[in-house]
Design an enzyme around this catalytic site. Structure first.
Site, short mmCIF file in Angstrom:
data_model
loop_
_atom_site.label_atom_id
_atom_site.label_comp_id
_atom_site.label_asym_id
_atom_site.label_seq_id
_atom_site.Cartn_x
_atom_site.Cartn_y
_atom_site.Cartn_z
NE ARG A 145 1.73 -5.27 17.87
CZ ARG A 145 2.20 -6.29 16.77
NH1 ARG A 145 2.55 -6.08 15.59
NH2 ARG A 145 2.64 -7.51 17.42
CD GLU A 167 -1.65 -2.43 2.18
OE1 GLU A 167 -0.31 -2.53 2.07
OE2 GLU A 167 -2.29 -3.12 2.60
CG HIS A 214 -25.95 11.19 20.70
ND1 HIS A 214 -27.22 11.70 21.21
CD2 HIS A 214 -25.33 11.84 21.50
CE1 HIS A 214 -27.27 12.42 22.06
NE2 HIS A 214 -26.01 12.56 22.46
O1 F6P Z 1 0.02 -4.98 9.36
C1 F6P Z 1 1.29 -5.49 9.28
C2 F6P Z 1 2.34 -4.67 9.57
O2 F6P Z 1 3.47 -5.33 9.17
C3 F6P Z 1 2.16 -3.85 10.73
O3 F6P Z 1 2.69 -4.64 11.93
C4 F6P Z 1 2.98 -2.73 10.39
O4 F6P Z 1 2.89 -1.68 11.45
C5 F6P Z 1 2.40 -2.13 8.92
O5 F6P Z 1 2.27 -3.66 8.49
C6 F6P Z 1 3.52 -1.59 8.18
O6 F6P Z 1 4.74 -2.12 7.78
P1 F6P Z 1 5.60 -1.17 7.16
O7 F6P Z 1 6.10 -0.27 8.49
O8 F6P Z 1 6.82 -1.90 7.12
O9 F6P Z 1 5.42 -0.50 5.89
#
Ligand code: F6P
Length: 542
Positions: free
Chosen positions: A256, A204, A372
């Protein structure tokens, strides 16, 4: 570390007996009536936070057995191993040292590396925040999961001390509908893109980074070196993307748990170096509390233990978080990743399936909005859901020269907000009997339905538990302490359950299958697919 499984300890058996004998039927109203000292006895002071635990379905015996459980499960030894930098993330053979990111110089492992990057990042931050010289007006953080949710939660929370000339944007979803409304507001010369990715491979983030670059070039932008920076552990990949300025971090920082690292760059850009250091200091104060406070006054430990009490003895499947501060609107989303990615596990450290439940669903909305929407279910639904109220005593609206009628109005609204928060925890606990409902008149109630039927609809069972966390003011320091409190609470419940709270294999399978399906969506090749996926794919291509 050889510690027994939590469900095979003496404390677990004692808790089971205690639950059957007293815990299941504990009535909060009776408990308060019996013990005038209950509020004081179950109040805990931690750095920047006062916690009222008295509206929880616990008594002194419950806490005693829970603390025994922590002892038998070796939570203390595991905590100390984390702080020392031992590789407690065993499935990835990594240390877990987000605490080192907020420790003073020389006070934790990797101090030189940490402070070198922190100093460089904060020096850079001040050059960008000099907007007259930098020309930057918009900052776009492109990242997902831990590379998005922390900064996305903290920036609005600390809006009162944000740079007035900088607008922060967050783009995470691979769906182009996320980035396009942001791009519409930008001019290349005024924009700084931060490509935030621990791995610098996340699908992404890479897709959105390419979209940003394509937009920047198409709009006549030329100076990629000035307008793109990266925050990553994969400095080489960032350079290959064409990024000259990179702030690094390390594999011992979980995604995280990374807002304290270079991933916090958008936070530092918004609030400045001094406030960012205050955020770190608040978290460090909570680290010290977790490391040194006695167990019976140790707030993260107690919250983690109470979480286990609700999950494994009361059978609660979820917990709702209601921050009564609009700035904390993204806190529930942040906590979903923190808690559910950490503790949503089904095997123990040795890989054996667990015989008990782990992470609850964590969800919520800021008050009063949630009232609400879903609070109906909290009060009168069939499930008991522990609720966490976060109340902030003093408002700080960040509006300059606030005075006169507007100041009076906003102060009134803040009192209203606090009254609402208090009323909700009170209502959950007190409930309303059918007799009370019968004695009342309800102006909007049916005139034809008989009174007793109506009263049943208007009865609240009460005795529904909640915790209230009280902050004096939402500042960088108190927010840092609050986030660290949640981190250590999640650590505690994970340690009790004997799971690895620091890996996330559960996100891998979907990623791999997506990589398989991507070329098939282009080619239409459905060979070997299950009938549902093949059928849906055919419809999507038609
Ligand atoms: O959702 C999986 C994950 O590995 C998370 O633990 C992490 O925060 C996120 O994808 C983003 O990963 P990156 O910082 O490597 O793009």
């Amino acid at each position: 570390m050889n510690t027994p499984r939590c469900d095979q300890t003496e404390a677990w058996a004692a808790l089971r007996g205690h639950y059957e004998a007293h815990g299941r039927d504990l009535d909060l109203r009776e408990a308060f009536a019996r013990d005038p000292g209950r509020f004081d006895a179950l109040g805990v002071e931690a750095p920047e936070i006062y916690a009222d635990l008295s509206k929880n379905l616990i008594d002194t015996a419950t806490l005693r057995f829970l603390l025994d459980l922590a002892r038998e499960c070796g939570v203390r030894a595991r905590r100390d191993a984390m702080f020392r930098g031992e590789p407690i993330n065993t499935t990835e053979d990594r240390a877990v040292l987000h605490t080192a990111l907020r420790a003073p110089r020389g006070a934790a492992p990797f101090s030189d590396e940490v402070h070198h990057v922190l100093d460089a990042m904060l020096a850079y931050v001040e050059t960008v925040r000099d907007t007259a010289a930098s020309g930057i007006r918009h900052i776009v953080n492109i990242g997902i999961g831990g590379s998005d949710l922390g900064p996305q939660m903290v920036v609005p929370a600390l809006d009162a001390c944000a740079h007035p000339g900088l607008t922060l944007h967050f783009v995470s979803n691979v769906d182009g509908h996320d980035i396009t409304p942001v791009l519409r507001q930008l001019k290349p010369d005024e924009t700084l893109f931060i490509i935030a990715s621990k791995t610098f491979t996340t699908q992404e983030t890479m897709a959105n980074a390419h979209a940003a670059k394509a937009w920047f070039t198409a709009q006549g932008g030329t100076d990629i070196a000035k307008h793109f920076v990266a925050t990553t552990t994969n400095v080489g990949a960032a350079a290959a993307f064409g990024i000259a300025t990179t702030f690094g971090f390390w594999d011992w920082v979980g995604g995280r748990y990374s807002l304290w690292s270079a991933i916090g760059l958008p936070i530092a850009l918004a609030i400045g170096a001094d406030h960012f250091r205050a955020l770190l200091a608040g978290a460090h104060a909570m680290d010290e509390h977790f490391a040194h406070a006695p167990p019976e006054r140790n707030l993260p430990l107690l919250l983690g233990l109470i979480d286990v009490w609700y999950r494994n003895f009361h059978g609660c499947t979820s917990r709702s978080v209601a921050p009564y501060h609009q700035g904390l609107k993204r806190l529930p989303a942040y906590l979903q990743q923190l808690e559910m990615e950490s503790n949503g596990k089904r095997v123990d450290l040795a890989g054996h399936p667990l015989a008990y439940a782990t992470s609850p669903v964590v969800w919520g909305e800021p008050g009063t909005n949630g009232q609400h929407a879903y609070f109906q279910m909290l009060h009168q639904g069939t499930d008991v859901i522990p609720v966490e109220f976060i109340l902030v005593k003093h408002a700080h609206h960040g509006v300059r020269d606030l005075h006169g009628p507007l100041l009076a109005q906003l102060e009134r609204q803040h009192t209203l907000l606090l009254a609402n928060g208090l009323a909700q925890s009170q209502a959950l606990m007190l409930g309303k009997t059918t007799g009370q409902a019968l004695a009342e008149t309800a102006p909007t109630a049916s005139k034809v339905l008989d009174a007793r039927t109506l009263a049943h609809h208007r009865t609240f069972p009460g005795n529904r538990p909640s915790t209230t966390l009280l902050l004096e003011q939402l500042t960088p320091r108190s927010l840092g302490a609050l986030i660290a409190l949640y981190e250590h609470r999640v650590f505690t419940s994970g340690a009790l359950w004997g799971i690895n709270s620091f890996d996330q294999w559960g996100v891998e399978l979907g990623k791999a299958l997506c990589n398989d399906l991507l070329p098939r969506l282009d080619s239409g090749d459905a060979s070997g697919l299950d009938a549902s996926t093949a059928g849906l794919m055919k419809r999507l291509r038609a």
